[in-house]
Motif scaffolding. Structure first.
Motif, mmCIF file in Angstrom:
data_model
loop_
_atom_site.group_PDB
_atom_site.id
_atom_site.type_symbol
_atom_site.label_atom_id
_atom_site.label_comp_id
_atom_site.label_asym_id
_atom_site.label_seq_id
_atom_site.Cartn_x
_atom_site.Cartn_y
_atom_site.Cartn_z
ATOM 1 N N GLY B 181 -11.786 -9.414 -1.685
ATOM 2 C CA GLY B 181 -11.384 -8.048 -2.001
ATOM 3 C C GLY B 181 -9.884 -7.945 -1.851
ATOM 4 N N GLY B 182 -9.196 -7.837 -2.964
ATOM 5 C CA GLY B 182 -7.734 -7.814 -2.927
ATOM 6 C C GLY B 182 -7.212 -6.476 -3.401
ATOM 7 N N THR B 183 -6.207 -5.982 -2.719
ATOM 8 C CA THR B 183 -5.688 -4.651 -3.017
ATOM 9 C C THR B 183 -4.193 -4.718 -3.319
ATOM 10 O OG1 THR B 183 -5.119 -4.157 -0.712
ATOM 11 C CG2 THR B 183 -7.362 -3.658 -1.418
ATOM 12 N N GLN B 184 -3.698 -3.611 -3.795
ATOM 13 C CA GLN B 184 -2.260 -3.476 -4.002
ATOM 14 C C GLN B 184 -1.825 -2.096 -3.529
ATOM 15 O OE1 GLN B 184 -0.434 -3.584 -8.169
ATOM 16 N NE2 GLN B 184 0.491 -5.384 -7.201
ATOM 17 N N GLY B 185 -0.787 -2.067 -2.726
ATOM 18 C CA GLY B 185 -0.243 -0.811 -2.227
ATOM 19 C C GLY B 185 1.186 -0.635 -2.705
ATOM 20 N N PHE B 186 1.705 0.540 -2.491
ATOM 21 C CA PHE B 186 3.011 0.876 -3.058
ATOM 22 C C PHE B 186 3.880 1.579 -2.023
ATOM 23 C CE2 PHE B 186 -0.272 0.717 -6.223
ATOM 24 C CZ PHE B 186 0.259 -0.157 -7.142
ATOM 25 N N LEU B 187 5.153 1.214 -2.045
ATOM 26 C CA LEU B 187 6.126 1.786 -1.115
ATOM 27 C C LEU B 187 7.081 2.697 -1.851
ATOM 28 C CD1 LEU B 187 7.081 -1.559 0.670
ATOM 29 C CD2 LEU B 187 5.825 0.320 1.739
ATOM 30 N N SER B 188 7.510 3.738 -1.159
ATOM 31 C CA SER B 188 8.538 4.594 -1.722
ATOM 32 C C SER B 188 9.582 4.866 -0.640
ATOM 33 C CB SER B 188 7.911 5.903 -2.211
ATOM 34 O OG SER B 188 8.813 6.602 -3.044
ATOM 35 N N ALA B 189 10.808 5.075 -1.069
ATOM 36 C CA ALA B 189 11.893 5.336 -0.123
ATOM 37 C C ALA B 189 11.966 6.826 0.183
ATOM 38 C CB ALA B 189 13.213 4.856 -0.704
#
Lengths: 237, 810
Positions: B181-189
């Protein structure tokens, strides 16, 4: 003559490993870091110093490696590490599996360790005095006497002549209370892959490349005669 | 604080403490409004995360004396070199590309590996989620992931009655690589200088957007649907900060390489620095800048030292090799901040501390909630062998290999196991009872099954291979709560049938270790003899030893017991000499906890404290961590008396520990001993003056004594240290609200919710202040926000209803 021997020598390697053809082995120059790394592998990872000495440390079964570069040509050293049984038929030294670049590192180190700059000498006969080939023992007792007794003792008391040169005392196969806790499969695995995988001494070599499964089973059976014990009940099925 | 609680998003417990102490004043105009927090406290260990820095700043040592004993504990040895600034800095790292020139093969393998592709700046190459403008629909919001004309990846969040908010994606974490189970997350400044995770994650296998609801609706990770509110996502508004920052009780330093975050007290902003969003060479090998310089100058050849802290890893012993991977693949308790590769890991983290209290593992040390691969320490391959991570995993390419370093076909290759367990390979079918080539003939199918991480829930697949490498025991596993390996294929067979078959095939199997048996019996509520069944001083099993010690403390010990079982004491004294620093420290803490006033035990403890030598600092910090944890547990359960007892014991071990002093202040504050509380807060601040939250708590204690002007000054001092400290603004808002200074209160509350938009009480009291100036529409907006982030706040709901009635529901 030299050319003939070289070809013969290379074909022996090919026959046993299936590796790409290699006409000769030329040791590579090693940095101080690489030399230190090689010494680490020889002393702390592989079983080499279980049988050989290096700089005063190690066993007495095999020849001293400290100055092997003076006594043997680089390709012989390389071949002995890569496939000792083919290079020197009848030797008790078992082949230790390792990545090719590590064979290269260890051979370069040993070839050049004591004679830097003179390591890439010519090839010559693998052994000028081939040992008299005797029939390989087929039963556990015979195998034990040839391959194990020098450390573990003929009766399994851990008192072989080489034991005193080992940092970790050899397992006492005659110790029934300890041995009755070990499954036969664990003994099999230790003989096959060496002491390292059992968290024991890494100087106990892996014999899986020279013994058949049947030979290892016969060795396990012999050890059971030494301890006069059986494996744990839970392991018997 | 537990490092590695991936996706576990809870508000800092310290914030809870402050919130909980907000005077629940009710304006007479709107009776019945009540305050509510509505969130579970974060693990209490966060309170000690500054331990290392605190000790480094220690300026005064005072001899502490046990309540009834005469033996003084020896003081800590002079500080060694480990502190926030010791060791490498970010400038000592060279970056992966600097390695490529000389180490081409390793670089090439790494570049294509999971580590090499772990994240980066968003691009078509690494974004697997749908950024095609298709909306993610909540019941109260629409989120549109899209790519702008400038190739910028953005999320646009639209909520009724509010202006759209655009979050540019500054970084991508993960690529859905993991088979389980692989995921992707996202960063914001963010404006305060932090990088924060956005709540919209993508999971590759299911191909859906999801979020973690554990801190809100407690439903685990769930696909985002139109039945959900945006605030059901625990990360809305974004709170999970990238990097390890104590203020947020959140550790995310492993989703990238060489990540540092530091509050600049001059600007009041955080400085976040990230070397790479991949996991790079120096994450394992340490800082390489000096090494590269030496190599480029041709000066490497004749020195055996690679230069500057970088190191080769092939010859590390078993534990040292494991420690390289446990930098990230383990839960850890923080004992000193500022870790970077190349520093001493054990000086910054207590690897077994998460076993104290939190119970992330089952009694047999399989993963119970959410964890990583550190429970390899409970495998027979570790305990009875020398297996470490790189014996199976090629560290550069992350392919699989055998014990001899020979590459294997893949993750299911049996040679991972049979290169050691050669006996099983002789006739594999006789062992597996499954056809060769079938899934049941794979070693890992039965011994390393993929198990769903239970904290995630069962909606989305997020399973990880069991690194305890157990023997399948269908009935036992099921009773424990673990999915048994056989069910991976045989879902139609009952547990009873599976057990019957395994009995038939294998008969009696290898017994569990006695210490595990003891812990299982304890977990099942059976009576155990703690000395005999939980305390095993002579075995090599640090993970089980620590786990068993926590059971001993929680089930069998009391602070300052009248009498302690002599055999328990004897075994604890043996464990106090264990080789492992975590085991030693928890054993010493156990003795101190239960019998610290007993003269002979006290003499024993003093003797051990005086002979810790090079382990002085490590043992003391872990000892204090343990006592502090149980002190916190008493305090949050309302037993301030025992909390205070344990905190004072902790101060005997590390005098003037600012975290302990701070929590003593909280305990006394809860007992309404405000003057004493103030003393402890001030002592804590005397040791470490840069604790903004301690100043907020000091302010609250001052308010409780009616010293409101001093309280307000304390909040202002907190803001001088951290200009984005929402709770300081919030309490200043309270200060002004009480004085009927509504405009000032509104201003402070607005700042509070600007810096922490999820601060439900901030919205609530802002609404109340706005009512006082007759700005009902704005008050309604605030009241709705209060409900959005804390639906359990009945007062806020009532406020919404009343305001809607008054202004017609606009």
């Amino acid at each position: 003559m030299m050319r003939t021997v070289t070809v013969l020598f290379t074909s022996l390697i090919l026959a046993t490993t299936g590796a790409p053809a290699q006409q000769t082995f030329v040791p590579r120059p090693l940095s101080a870091f690489a030399r230190k790394k090689a010494e680490g592998y020889l002393a702390d990872r592989y079983a080499c110093l279980g049988c050989h000495q290096l700089n005063g440390e190690g066993g007495r079964i095999g020849p001293d490696l400290t100055d092997v570069g003076r006594r043997r040509p680089p390709s012989y050293i390389y071949a002995m590490i890569r496939d000792p049984q083919t290079t020197r038929p009848g030797t008790v030294m078992p082949r230790q599996l390792m990545p090719p670049d590590r064979v290269d590192l260890l051979a370069s180190y040993l070839a050049g360790a004591s004679a830097p700059g003179s390591a890439s000498g010519p090839l010559f006969l693998p052994d000028r005095d081939p040992p008299a080939l005797t029939a390989e023992p087929t039963n556990g007792a015979g195998l034990y006497a040839k391959y194990c007794a020098s450390c573990h003792g003929a009766s399994g008391n851990g008192d072989g002549y080489n034991a005193e040169f080992l940092p970790v005392p050899p397992t006492r196969h005659a110790d029934s209370s300890a041995m009755s806790l070990r499954p036969d499969d664990t003994l099999f695995d230790g003989i096959h892959a060496g002491g390292y995988i059992l968290g024991k001494s890494h100087r106990m070599p892996a014999f899986g490349q020279i013994f058949s499964s049947a030979q290892i089973r016969s060795l396990v059976a012999h050890i059971r005669t030494l301890c006069r014990c059986e494996q744990p009940v839970w392991a018997r099925r | 604080m537990v490092l590695g609680r991936k996706k576990k998003k809870r508000r800092s417990h310290k914030q809870e403490e402050v919130l909980a102490q907000v005077p629940p004043e009710v304006p007479p105009e709107m009776p019945g409004f009540r305050t509510g927090v509505g969130r579970r406290p974060w693990t209490m260990r966060a309170g000690f995360a500054l331990a290392g820095a605190a000790v480094a700043a220690l300026v005064v040592w005072t001899v502490s004396r046990g309540g009834g004993g005469a033996t003084l504990f020896p003081p800590p040895l002079p500080l060694a070199t480990v502190n926030e600034t010791a060791g490498p800095t970010l400038d000592d790292f060279a970056g992966a590309d600097a390695c490529a020139e000389c180490h081409q093969d390793q670089y090439r393998a790494w570049r294509g590996s999971t580590h090499g592709r772990a994240g980066g700046i968003p691009s078509r190459d690494n974004v697997i989620a749908n950024f095609d403008g298709r909306p993610i629909r909540f019941k109260d919001a629409v989120v549109i992931p899209s790519v702008t004309a400038n190739d910028e990846y953005v999320f646009t969040v639209r909520q009724d009655g509010q202006d759209p908010v655009v979050f540019p994606v500054a970084g991508v974490v993960g690529g859905g690589h993991m088979v389980g189970g692989g995921t992707q997350g996202f960063l914001s400044a963010f404006a305060d200088g932090t990088l924060r995770f956005l709540p919209f994650d993508f999971i590759r296998q299911e191909g859906v957007w999801f979020c973690n609801t554990n801190t809100r609706t407690d439903a685990g990770w769930v696909e985002i649907t139109e039945d959900m509110a945006l605030a059901d996502c625990g990360d809305w508004p974004p709170l999970r900060v990238f990097g390890t920052e104590d203020r947020f009780a959140n550790c995310q330093e492993c989703h990238g390489s060489q990540i540092t975050i530091k509050l600049d007290h001059e600007t009041g902003r955080y400085e976040t620095r990230v070397r790479s969003l991949s996991i790079n060479c120096e994450s394992c090998h340490g800082p390489a800048r000096r090494h590269v310089e030496l190599a480029q100058a041709g000066e490497l050849g004749e020195t055996a030292d690679l230069g500057g802290g970088v190191r080769a890893l092939g010859l590390l012993d078993e534990d040292a090799s494991l420690e390289v991977c446990f930098q990230c693949h383990a839960l850890k308790g923080v004992i000193a901040p500022g870790y970077l590769p190349g520093k001493d890991l054990q000086s910054h983290y207590a690897l077994l501390a998460p076993l104290v209290g939190d119970k992330p593992f089952f009694p047999d040390l399989r993963v119970r909630t959410f964890a990583y691969q550190m429970n390899h320490l409970a495998s027979d391959c570790y305990l009875n062998g020398t297996l470490n991570c790189v014996d199976c995993h090629d560290p550069h390419g992350q392919g699989y290999r055998d014990i001899y370093g020979q590459p294997l076909a893949g993750r299911f290759a049996n040679e991972q196991c049979t290169s050691c367990h050669a006996s099983k390979a002789v006739d594999i079918t006789s062992h597996t009872n499954h056809r060769v080539g079938s899934p049941g003939s794979r070693c890992v199918s039965c011994h390393m099954p993929y198990l769903q991480e239970q904290e995630v829930g069962n909606t989305l697949r997020f399973a990880r291979s069991d690194h305890t490498i157990p023997i399948p025991r269908p009935a036992f596993d099921t009773a424990l709560g673990v999915e048994n390996a056989c069910r991976g294929c045989h879902q139609n067979l009952s547990v009873g049938r599976l057990q019957e078959v395994t009995d038939q095939w294998y008969g009696e199997v290898k017994p569990l270790k006695p210490i595990v048996e003891g812990m299982v019996r304890a977990a099942n509520g059976q009576t155990v003899d703690p000395a005999v069944e939980l305390l095993y001083p002579d075995i090599k099993h640090p993970m089980a030893q620590v786990a068993a010690l926590t059971i001993l403390i929680e089930d069998h010990l009391q602070p300052n017991m009248p009498a302690m079982d002599p055999e328990v004491r004897r075994r604890l004294e043996q464990l106090a000499d264990n080789e492992n620093v975590d085991v030693r420290a928890v054993a010493l803490a156990s003795l101190h906890y239960a019998a610290g006033e007993d003269p002979s035990t006290r003499a024993f403890l003093a003797g051990r404290l005086g002979s810790l030598a090079e382990h002085d600092r490590a043992i003391r910090q872990r000892w204090v961590l343990t006592l502090g944890y149980y002190g916190d547990a008493f305090r949050t359960s309302g037993d301030q008396g025992n909390a205070i007892v344990l905190y004072h014991k902790a101060l005997e071990v590390l005098p003037e520990h600012p975290g302990i002093l701070r929590n003593l202040g909280l305990a006394h504050n809860a007992q309404r001993n405000y003057a004493v509380a103030i003393q402890f807060f001030e002592r804590s601040l005397a040791v470490d003056s840069l604790q903004a939250l301690a100043l907020v708590n000091l302010g609250i204690a001052l308010e409780n004594l009616g010293r409101e002007l001093e309280a307000a000054e304390s909040y202002r001092r907190a803001l001088q240290i951290n200009g984005s400290e929402a709770l300081a603004y919030f309490n200043l808002g309270n200060f002004h609200l009480r004085r009927d200074e509504f405009a000032e209160a509104i201003d402070q509350y607005r700042r509070a919710v600007a810096f922490d938009p999820g601060l439900a009480l901030g919205h609530f009291y802002l609404g109340r202040a706005l009512i006082m100036v007759n700005d009902f529409p704005s008050a309604l907006t605030s009241a709705r926000k209060a409900v959005e982030f804390d639906p359990s706040n009945a007062g806020a709901r009532e406020m919404v209803a009343e305001l809607e009635r008054v202004i017609g529901g606009r």
